[in-house]
Design a protein around this motif. Sequence first.
Motif, mmCIF file in Angstrom:
data_model
loop_
_atom_site.group_PDB
_atom_site.id
_atom_site.type_symbol
_atom_site.label_atom_id
_atom_site.label_comp_id
_atom_site.label_asym_id
_atom_site.label_seq_id
_atom_site.Cartn_x
_atom_site.Cartn_y
_atom_site.Cartn_z
ATOM 1 N N GLY A 144 72.632 81.863 68.733
ATOM 2 C CA GLY A 144 73.689 82.541 68.006
ATOM 3 C C GLY A 144 75.094 82.152 68.438
ATOM 4 N N GLN A 145 75.254 81.066 69.171
ATOM 5 C CA GLN A 145 76.571 80.631 69.625
ATOM 6 C C GLN A 145 77.127 79.615 68.624
ATOM 7 O OE1 GLN A 145 76.620 79.573 73.763
ATOM 8 N NE2 GLN A 145 75.355 81.318 74.326
ATOM 9 N N ARG A 146 77.575 80.147 67.504
ATOM 10 C CA ARG A 146 77.983 79.338 66.348
ATOM 11 C C ARG A 146 79.091 78.346 66.634
ATOM 12 N NH1 ARG A 146 78.498 84.587 62.716
ATOM 13 N NH2 ARG A 146 76.315 85.186 62.857
ATOM 14 N N TYR A 147 80.157 78.818 67.271
ATOM 15 C CA TYR A 147 81.332 77.980 67.444
ATOM 16 C C TYR A 147 81.074 76.837 68.422
ATOM 17 C CZ TYR A 147 83.381 81.744 64.812
ATOM 18 O OH TYR A 147 83.635 82.668 63.840
ATOM 19 N N ALA A 148 80.373 77.118 69.486
ATOM 20 C CA ALA A 148 80.022 76.054 70.435
ATOM 21 C C ALA A 148 79.115 75.033 69.748
ATOM 22 C CB ALA A 148 79.332 76.642 71.664
ATOM 23 N N ALA A 149 78.147 75.532 68.955
ATOM 24 C CA ALA A 149 77.246 74.633 68.230
ATOM 25 C C ALA A 149 78.018 73.769 67.226
ATOM 26 C CB ALA A 149 76.165 75.441 67.513
ATOM 27 N N ALA A 150 78.981 74.362 66.556
ATOM 28 C CA ALA A 150 79.781 73.610 65.578
ATOM 29 C C ALA A 150 80.613 72.532 66.258
ATOM 30 C CB ALA A 150 80.687 74.558 64.800
ATOM 31 N N MET A 151 81.193 72.839 67.403
ATOM 32 C CA MET A 151 81.990 71.842 68.128
ATOM 33 C C MET A 151 81.108 70.689 68.601
ATOM 34 S SD MET A 151 84.856 74.158 70.177
ATOM 35 C CE MET A 151 84.084 73.836 71.692
ATOM 36 N N ILE A 152 79.964 71.003 69.137
ATOM 37 C CA ILE A 152 79.047 69.956 69.600
ATOM 38 C C ILE A 152 78.569 69.110 68.429
ATOM 39 C CG2 ILE A 152 76.715 69.589 70.525
ATOM 40 C CD1 ILE A 152 77.361 71.669 72.632
ATOM 41 N N SER A 153 78.313 69.735 67.278
ATOM 42 C CA SER A 153 77.825 68.972 66.125
ATOM 43 C C SER A 153 78.860 67.974 65.625
ATOM 44 C CB SER A 153 77.394 69.909 64.995
ATOM 45 O OG SER A 153 78.506 70.544 64.413
ATOM 46 N N THR A 154 80.137 68.289 65.800
ATOM 47 C CA THR A 154 81.196 67.364 65.387
ATOM 48 C C THR A 154 81.127 66.079 66.211
ATOM 49 O OG1 THR A 154 82.590 69.249 64.820
ATOM 50 C CG2 THR A 154 83.690 67.124 65.083
ATOM 51 N N VAL A 155 80.990 66.225 67.510
ATOM 52 C CA VAL A 155 80.868 65.060 68.386
ATOM 53 C C VAL A 155 79.542 64.351 68.123
ATOM 54 C CG1 VAL A 155 80.728 64.319 70.807
ATOM 55 C CG2 VAL A 155 82.311 66.142 70.148
ATOM 56 N N GLU A 156 78.493 65.128 67.958
ATOM 57 C CA GLU A 156 77.148 64.598 67.730
ATOM 58 C C GLU A 156 77.098 63.666 66.520
ATOM 59 O OE1 GLU A 156 73.035 66.319 65.871
ATOM 60 O OE2 GLU A 156 74.382 67.734 66.854
ATOM 61 N N VAL A 157 77.707 64.058 65.425
ATOM 62 C CA VAL A 157 77.628 63.258 64.198
ATOM 63 C C VAL A 157 78.393 61.940 64.338
ATOM 64 C CG1 VAL A 157 79.572 64.210 62.868
ATOM 65 C CG2 VAL A 157 77.515 63.453 61.700
ATOM 66 N N VAL A 158 79.485 61.940 65.076
ATOM 67 C CA VAL A 158 80.230 60.696 65.310
ATOM 68 C C VAL A 158 79.367 59.721 66.118
ATOM 69 C CG1 VAL A 158 82.234 59.688 66.495
ATOM 70 C CG2 VAL A 158 82.499 61.770 65.134
ATOM 71 N N ILE A 159 78.746 60.228 67.162
ATOM 72 C CA ILE A 159 77.861 59.391 67.992
ATOM 73 C C ILE A 159 76.707 58.860 67.155
ATOM 74 C CG2 ILE A 159 76.287 59.413 69.972
ATOM 75 C CD1 ILE A 159 78.150 61.591 71.194
ATOM 76 N N TYR A 160 76.134 59.718 66.328
ATOM 77 C CA TYR A 160 75.002 59.333 65.479
ATOM 78 C C TYR A 160 75.388 58.195 64.521
ATOM 79 C CZ TYR A 160 71.575 59.620 61.706
ATOM 80 O OH TYR A 160 70.632 59.310 60.753
ATOM 81 N N VAL A 161 76.507 58.330 63.861
ATOM 82 C CA VAL A 161 76.938 57.333 62.876
ATOM 83 C C VAL A 161 77.201 55.985 63.562
ATOM 84 C CG1 VAL A 161 78.809 56.712 61.288
ATOM 85 C CG2 VAL A 161 77.804 58.994 61.202
ATOM 86 N N VAL A 162 77.844 56.013 64.717
ATOM 87 C CA VAL A 162 78.117 54.770 65.446
ATOM 88 C C VAL A 162 76.807 54.092 65.853
ATOM 89 C CG1 VAL A 162 79.096 53.807 67.578
ATOM 90 C CG2 VAL A 162 80.399 55.476 66.254
#
Length: 189
Positions: free
Chosen positions: A33-51
Amino acid sequence: MLENSFVMVTIILIINIVYVSFFTIRMILTLKGQRYAAAMISTVEVVIYVVGLGLVLDNLNQIQNLIAYAIGYGLGVLAGMKIEEKLALGYITVNVITKEWDKPFTKLLREKGYGVTSWMAYGMEGDRLAMQILTPRKSESALYKHIKEIDPKAFIIAFEPKTIYGGFWVKSVKKGRLKHEQQTEKEKI
C-alpha cells in the motif's frame, strides 16, 4: 565501447539485474500500500527497462545479448528478493499452539515487548494454549527464537496481515518497544 561484445553483455546483464530488482521492490511496495514510493521506483524502473531492452533489440543478431538479458532477469529476481528480505517491510502475525499451557508463555513473550492474545484450545491430544502475536517483520526471527526457547515443539503458523487497526499491538509496535528489546539483547551478546 558498445562495439565490444563483452562490454555489451556486461551492460545488459547489469541493467537487467537492476531493472528486475526495482520491479520486485515496486511490486512489494504496491502490495504493502505504499503508493508514492512504488510510483517513484516505477519511474526509474521503466527508464532502465527501455534502455536495456533497446540494447538487446538493437543487437538481436547476437545471441549472447539475449542470453545476458535472460540471465540478468533471473539474477535480478534473486537480488530483488534479497533486498526485500533485508528491508522486511510491514508486520507479521504469528499463531502459536503449544502443549505448554501451564508455563507462563504469554507473560514471557509480553516481557519481551510482543503483543500476545491467548486463549485455551483443545487439540487432538488434549488442552492447548493458542496465541496470536503481532510483530514487525524485522523482529520475526527473534520471535521464533523466543518461542523455541520456551517450547521447541510449538506449532507455528505465520502470515502477513493486510490491515491493522487499534489495540495494544499497534500502539506497542509503533512506540518501538520491540526495537528496544532487540538492542538490549544485542548488547548482551
